[in-house]
Design an enzyme around this catalytic site. Structure first.
Site, mmCIF file in Angstrom:
data_model
loop_
_atom_site.group_PDB
_atom_site.id
_atom_site.type_symbol
_atom_site.label_atom_id
_atom_site.label_comp_id
_atom_site.label_asym_id
_atom_site.label_seq_id
_atom_site.Cartn_x
_atom_site.Cartn_y
_atom_site.Cartn_z
ATOM 1 N N ASP A 11 9.514 35.859 -60.716
ATOM 2 C CA ASP A 11 9.953 35.223 -61.960
ATOM 3 C C ASP A 11 10.081 36.309 -63.014
ATOM 4 O OD1 ASP A 11 10.668 33.249 -63.809
ATOM 5 O OD2 ASP A 11 8.618 32.970 -64.464
ATOM 6 N N SER A 12 10.847 36.015 -64.044
ATOM 7 C CA SER A 12 10.989 36.976 -65.136
ATOM 8 C C SER A 12 9.702 37.109 -65.931
ATOM 9 C CB SER A 12 12.133 36.553 -66.064
ATOM 10 O OG SER A 12 11.876 35.264 -66.601
ATOM 11 N N GLY A 44 16.391 34.317 -70.259
ATOM 12 C CA GLY A 44 17.202 33.152 -70.586
ATOM 13 C C GLY A 44 18.472 33.398 -71.373
ATOM 14 N N CYS A 74 12.461 31.215 -60.663
ATOM 15 C CA CYS A 74 13.004 31.399 -62.002
ATOM 16 C C CYS A 74 14.358 30.708 -62.023
ATOM 17 C CB CYS A 74 13.169 32.892 -62.304
ATOM 18 S SG CYS A 74 14.012 33.281 -63.852
ATOM 19 N N GLU A 159 4.649 31.415 -74.005
ATOM 20 C CA GLU A 159 4.156 32.747 -73.679
ATOM 21 C C GLU A 159 3.279 33.328 -74.777
ATOM 22 O OE1 GLU A 159 6.888 35.479 -71.967
ATOM 23 O OE2 GLU A 159 6.999 34.231 -70.166
ATOM 24 N N CYS A 193 12.787 24.721 -66.042
ATOM 25 C CA CYS A 193 12.221 26.038 -66.327
ATOM 26 C C CYS A 193 10.771 25.958 -65.906
ATOM 27 C CB CYS A 193 12.339 26.382 -67.807
ATOM 28 S SG CYS A 193 11.494 27.932 -68.263
ATOM 29 N N THR A 194 10.317 26.948 -65.170
ATOM 30 C CA THR A 194 8.969 26.873 -64.607
ATOM 31 C C THR A 194 7.872 27.062 -65.651
ATOM 32 O OG1 THR A 194 9.175 29.213 -63.958
ATOM 33 C CG2 THR A 194 9.686 27.539 -62.294
ATOM 34 N N HIS A 195 8.241 27.435 -66.883
ATOM 35 C CA HIS A 195 7.261 27.464 -67.968
ATOM 36 C C HIS A 195 6.906 26.059 -68.468
ATOM 37 C CE1 HIS A 195 8.449 31.676 -68.237
ATOM 38 N NE2 HIS A 195 7.541 31.899 -69.154
#
Length: 275
Positions: A11-12, A44, A74, A159, A193-195
């Site tokens: 992932d980023s 993104g 991602c 984040e 989005c995995t966040h």
């Protein structure tokens, strides 16, 4: 079986750790390497050629560590780099290795979660602008009406550990309201989005109770289990000692601290320098 043949997860940044957690819980016997390109995150809003370049560098690095199979955990990389890597780079450089993404597994099952046939997609600008979900869902469920909403402030909030603070409510309400304004019949929302699963407590408070909110972790984990069952030639090549390794291109202490929230347990990472 190879001595060192882990499953690579990329992932980023941190979000892919939510997918990694679900995969490790679903398939605990395998070895895993996670790589977060935190030094160059977020992806993104980056143009296609930059995302492709960064993603390919990370794929190259994971293959150099012995990975036979890589999951791009991602959405932006899956939307903007996966197909090119699969069609151009793998045949030339890694014909026996595989790279899979997170968009197709979701598109294959999303139709089973809606009664109104109207679904919402919430993701980064890069994922939304790529139109990848529109194209993939159309293949499997052409009868669905799909509405997209980009949420550019959500990843920075998450984040920076501000995602559960009262100040995040404004941006949750702004983007959710904008999505629902597109069609009042939406009864299923995919967090593309995995966040975004870290925002679930706020999203569940905002969205009406009839709306199903889908996170990708369990979907991708189940899809990977199915893939390995259908491809025993790949499954036999993967090493199984239950080892998990974490790497980041960013700051180690920050990754260990923030990454532990995403993964659900304390992690210790190693530094990697990418070209």
């Amino acid at each position: 079986m190879l001595q060192n043949a882990p499953i690579g997860i990329f992932d980023s940044g941190y979000g892919g750790l939510t997918v990694f957690r679900a995969i490790a819980d679903r398939l605990p016997a395998y070895d895993y390497i996670y790589l977060g390109d935190n030094a160059r995150s977020p992806y993104g809003d980056q143009p296609f050629d930059v995302i492709y370049k960064y993603t390919l560098e990370c794929v190259d690095w994971l293959f150099s560590q012995g990975c036979e199979l890589i999951i791009l955990a991602c959405n932006t990389a899956s939307a903007k780099a996966l197909r090119t890597i699969q069609e151009r780079d793998l045949p030339l450089k890694y014909p026996n290795k595989r790279v899979l993404g997170v968009i197709r597994p979701t598109a294959e099952i999303i139709g089973g979660f809606t009664e109104s046939k109207s679904v919402g997609i919430m993701g980064t600008r890069g994922t939304v602008n790529s139109g990848s979900y529109l194209l993939e869902i159309q293949k499997f469920f052409p009868e669905l009406n799909v509405f997209q909403q980009s949420c550019p402030m959500w990843v920075p909030l998450i984040e920076n550990n501000e995602y559960l603070q009262p100040g995040a409510d404004f941006f949750v309400e702004e983007y959710c309201s904008a999505l629902l304004a597109q069609d009042e019949a939406i009864d299923c929302v995919l967090l593309a989005c995995t966040h975004y699963p870290l925002l679930l407590p706020k999203l569940e408070n905002f969205f009406p109770s009839n709306i199903k909110i889908l996170s990708q972790g369990s979907i991708v984990a189940n899809s990977l289990a199915d893939y390995l069952a259908r491809h025993p030639e790949m499954e036999k090549r993967l090493s199984k000692t239950r080892e998990k390794k974490f790497y980041t291109s960013g700051d180690l202490s920050s990754f260990n601290q923030h990454g532990s929230h995403f993964f659900g347990e304390l992690i210790t990472s190693n530094k990697v320098i990418l070209d």
